[in-house]
Design an enzyme around this catalytic site. Structure first.
Site, PDB file in Angstrom:
ATOM      1  N   ASN A  11       0.879  -1.168   0.000  1.00  0.00           N
ATOM      2  CA  ASN A  11       0.000   0.000   0.000  1.00  0.00           C
ATOM      3  C   ASN A  11       0.919   1.220   0.000  1.00  0.00           C
ATOM      4  OD1 ASN A  11      -1.870   1.989   0.401  1.00  0.00           O
ATOM      5  ND2 ASN A  11      -2.855   1.029   2.162  1.00  0.00           N
ATOM      6  N   ARG A  92      -2.418  -2.175  -3.587  1.00  0.00           N
ATOM      7  CA  ARG A  92      -3.672  -1.458  -3.380  1.00  0.00           C
ATOM      8  C   ARG A  92      -3.635  -0.187  -4.227  1.00  0.00           C
ATOM      9  NH1 ARG A  92      -5.760   2.192   1.608  1.00  0.00           N
ATOM     10  NH2 ARG A  92      -7.879   2.368   0.841  1.00  0.00           N
ATOM     11  N   HIS A 181     -13.138   2.058  -0.512  1.00  0.00           N
ATOM     12  CA  HIS A 181     -13.086   1.022   0.530  1.00  0.00           C
ATOM     13  C   HIS A 181     -13.679  -0.298   0.029  1.00  0.00           C
ATOM     14  CE1 HIS A 181     -13.486   4.546   3.609  1.00  0.00           C
ATOM     15  NE2 HIS A 181     -12.230   4.178   3.540  1.00  0.00           N
ATOM     16  N   ARG A 242     -12.742  14.852   6.904  1.00  0.00           N
ATOM     17  CA  ARG A 242     -13.644  15.118   5.770  1.00  0.00           C
ATOM     18  C   ARG A 242     -15.073  15.157   6.290  1.00  0.00           C
ATOM     19  NH1 ARG A 242     -11.640   9.983   2.451  1.00  0.00           N
ATOM     20  NH2 ARG A 242     -10.219   9.647   4.167  1.00  0.00           N
ATOM     21  N   GLU A 384      -8.096  -5.829   4.980  1.00  0.00           N
ATOM     22  CA  GLU A 384      -7.917  -5.503   3.560  1.00  0.00           C
ATOM     23  C   GLU A 384      -6.713  -6.219   2.964  1.00  0.00           C
ATOM     24  OE1 GLU A 384      -8.626  -1.302   4.848  1.00  0.00           O
ATOM     25  OE2 GLU A 384      -9.362  -1.079   2.801  1.00  0.00           O
TER      26      GLU A 384
END
Ligand code: AMP
Length: 398
Positions: A11, A92, A181, A242, A384
């Protein structure tokens, strides 16, 4: 799976490189690591293997050096990559646009397509691409596979992904909802079906992925049919920095009354809003501690977070037309019983009966609804890296 040789999961961000060596069949993690502050002062690497963690200061001017550091960590602390070579490197990638609806083997043409997608995810895709380019040099003999955060949501119907905006925006600039996601929503929905003892292709689940970034997805019969994030990861729920949904008129209003430019507006929406904008802290634990001490900003922030979740939970259930389970995952969803309780105690209309003591005691995968609850509720820790490893290995096995 005929073999369970590990996958090296990468990642790569603009200034960090997270990695994990995972067996796709069992999910066993053989090593994890993080190279931090790439291109900045004070670089360091943390590598954990064989039950021991090693943190070392390193100079990491670029991603090329970051991969040398990674290889050196494996050479020094194991496991030995030469003794049992990974079957693939799984990357990823945040944004796959409309081009990538599933995991792909990376070649020059795929890399070129990824570069063309950078305008859709200028903060994320460049780091992902840098990771891929360097991994191809560092591990030339291994297949490199891209796993997209957006791919799982490519099954959304046009009614769910279309923004009602001018044709030119939609047709020339890719303006539509993509969702993110996806790897986590996919994994958690399948685990939920397993906990229900039913095939994933037959269950309707709302997955609430609540971490620093947060999104909710309606997964109907194993496919994403709607999700709260859109063109970018800014839409939908309230997150750490956010704010999620916002009247599109706010940008024009602020430009006129306060001269706020597009760069400042973008930065404020992605880095200065959400919990941070409401309380001064983006960390949910800190917000909860302040709320417990009676802080009015933290109290309001919690109420706004819960309100948005309740609104979307109801909406996504109705989009599917039926509901078997609601599942919480990621840092906040897995760890904060108070938030789960605040949301689910308002979801009686959906047929959810919360078991408060099971909710309070949940640790790892757990059912948190009563045994007679018509609709189940669960906590499922996301994984993940395992899902990325699984998808990379599955692609290679054809
Ligand atoms: P993630 O992005 O999935 O790592 O989640 C990060 C968020 O989870 C942060 O807001 C953390 O404050 C929150 N978090 C992590 N552990 C806990 C915990 N034990 N209780 C409440 N929130 C937590």
């Amino acid at each position: 799976m005929s073999t369970d040789r590990p996958v090296l999961v990468i990642n790569a961000g603009s200034s960090s490189l997270k990695y994990q060596l995972v067996r796709p069949g069992s999910g066993a993690s053989l090593a994890t690591g993080l190279v931090e502050r790439i291109g900045l002062d004070g670089g360091r690497v943390t590598h954990a293997a064989h039950g021991q963690e090693h943190a070392t200061p390193v100079d990491v001017p670029d991603h090329h050096r970051a991969f040398e550091v990674l290889r050196a960590q494996f050479a020094e602390y194991g496991p030995d990559l030469a003794q049992e070579p990974p079957v693939a490197v799984g990357h990823r990638v945040v944004h796959g646009g409309s081009r990538f609806a599933s995991t792909v083997l990376i070649d020059d043409e795929v890399l070129e397509a990824l570069r063309r997608l950078v305008p859709l995810a200028p903060l994320h895709n460049p780091g992902n691409i840098a990771g891929i380019e360097v991994a191809r040099e560092a591990f030339p003999d291994l297949p490199q596979v891209a796993i997209f955060d957006t791919a799982f949501h490519q099954t959304m119907p046009p009614a769910a992904y279309t923004y009602a905006v001018p044709r030119a925006w939609r047709e020339e600039h890719g303006v539509r909802r993509y969702g993110f996601h996806g790897t986590s929503h996919d994994y958690v929905a399948r685990r939920t079906a397993a906990l229900l003892g039913r095939p994933a292709e037959e269950v309707a689940v709302v997955v609430l992925h609540l971490g620093n970034g947060a999104s909710a997805t309606a997964v109907l019969d194993g496919r994403s049919v709607d999700t709260t994030m859109g063109l970018t990861p800014l839409e939908g729920l309230v997150m750490g920095t956010r704010g999620g949904d916002l009247d599109p008129g706010v940008g024009g209003h602020l430009a006129r009354v306060a001269g706020v430019g597009i760069e400042d507006f973008d930065r404020a929406l992605s880095k200065e809003s959400g919990l941070l904008g409401l309380t001064g802290s983006s960390d949910f634990r800190e917000v909860m501690a302040r709320r417990a001490a009676g802080d009015p900003d933290a109290t309001l922030a919690f109420d706004v977070v819960v309100h948005r979740l309740v609104r979307y939970l109801g909406a996504l259930a109705l989009v599917m037309g039926r509901l078997d389970a609601v599942t919480f995952t990621a840092g906040i969803g897995e760890n904060n019983a108070e938030l789960r309780s605040a949301v689910l105690s308002r979801a009686g209309l959906l047929g959810i009966r919360l078991d408060e003591s099971a909710n309070g005691a949940a640790d790892g995968e757990a059912r948190i609804s009563t045994v007679d609850s018509p609709v189940a509720a669960f906590v499922v820790p996301t994984n993940e890296e395992w899902e990325i490893a699984r998808q990379a290995a599955a692609l290679l096995e054809g």
